[in-house]
Design a protein around this motif. Structure first.
Motif, short mmCIF file in Angstrom:
data_model
loop_
_atom_site.label_atom_id
_atom_site.label_comp_id
_atom_site.label_asym_id
_atom_site.label_seq_id
_atom_site.Cartn_x
_atom_site.Cartn_y
_atom_site.Cartn_z
N HIS A 56 53.54 42.16 22.37
CA HIS A 56 54.44 43.25 22.73
C HIS A 56 55.26 42.95 23.98
N SER A 87 62.12 47.41 21.04
CA SER A 87 62.66 48.71 21.42
C SER A 87 61.64 49.84 21.49
N SER A 88 60.44 49.63 20.95
CA SER A 88 59.48 50.73 20.91
C SER A 88 58.79 50.91 22.25
#
Length: 237
Positions: free
Chosen positions: A9, A107-108
């Motif tokens: 991530h 983008s999360s």
């Protein structure tokens, strides 16, 4: 806790910058005067504005980004890889390509950006240059109205400070004391302007920038107490 962050991530990044023009003489009169005012405190009486201009790349108002290198982890079963790539070319082009990467793949809320001294330099520099070029900021760089814990940024230098706000440690020094093999760099940050404008060797700068991204990821692994990347785990795409 760093150990709770999913490595997949995180987007590791580094930028290289140079003065917006090769020489002070290429600036118009108004920009020359503004540079004189902006740089007066740093150069004091030791340098003229013209002599000090070779350092203009550290200010987003007088410099430009020539490449953004990124790297990210990928896991397939027990196989770990760290993939790097670089956005380069015209500044508007590379900024838009980098923004597109953030929007499409990072983008999360779970995604984070990470660099060394990036909160003080890389992240704000990219944001300022986007605004200068009238590029709408992606969510990951738009900090307006966000609370400190909502900002999706990690900084290996800040992590190493452990709350000591006076402490500065270069990436090279941190890698050395943590036992991270030194990358085979043939330039350092002070040489980027010369290599770009005089040697016109962007590939050499890109290699240097990508090595710093790898080193930043290695530092992050050490801070988590994990095994360093082996050479065969690092892939350039």
């Amino acid at each position: 806790m760093l150990s709770r962050i999913n490595l997949e991530h995180i987007l590791f990044l580094d930028i290289e910058t140079v003065p917006e023009t090769q020489s002070f003489d290429e600036l118009d009169d108004e920009k020359k005067a503004l540079w004189d005012q902006k740089s007066k405190y740093q150069r004091k009486d030791d340098f003229t504005p013209e002599e000090f201009y070779e350092r203009a790349g550290i200010w987003a108002e007088f410099g430009k980004i020539i490449c953004i290198s990124v790297g990210y982890f990928n896991f397939k079963g027990d196989i770990r890889t760290f993939r790097t790539t670089t956005f380069h070319g015209g500044e508007v082009k590379l900024l838009k390509e980098f923004k597109n990467l953030l929007i499409t793949h990072f983008s999360s809320a779970k995604h984070l950006l990470c660099g060394h001294n990036a909160k003080e330099f890389d992240f704000p520099y990219i944001a300022r240059r986007m605004i200068i070029h009238n590029i709408e900021l992606p969510y990951k760089l738009n900090l307006f109205g966000k609370k400190p814990w909502e900002i999706p940024h990690l900084d290996t230098m800040e992590l190493w400070k452990f709350g000591d706000y006076k402490h500065f440690t270069s990436l090279k020094l941190l890698a050395n004391i943590l036992g991270i093999p030194s990358p085979k760099e043939d330039i350092d940050g002070s040489m980027v302007r010369e290599v770009y404008y005089e040697e016109k060797n962007l590939d050499r700068i890109i290699t240097y920038c990508e090595l710093d991204v790898v080193t930043t990821a290695q530092v992050f692994l050490r801070l988590r107490g994990e095994e360093l990347l082996a050479e065969n785990e690092i892939k350039n795409i």
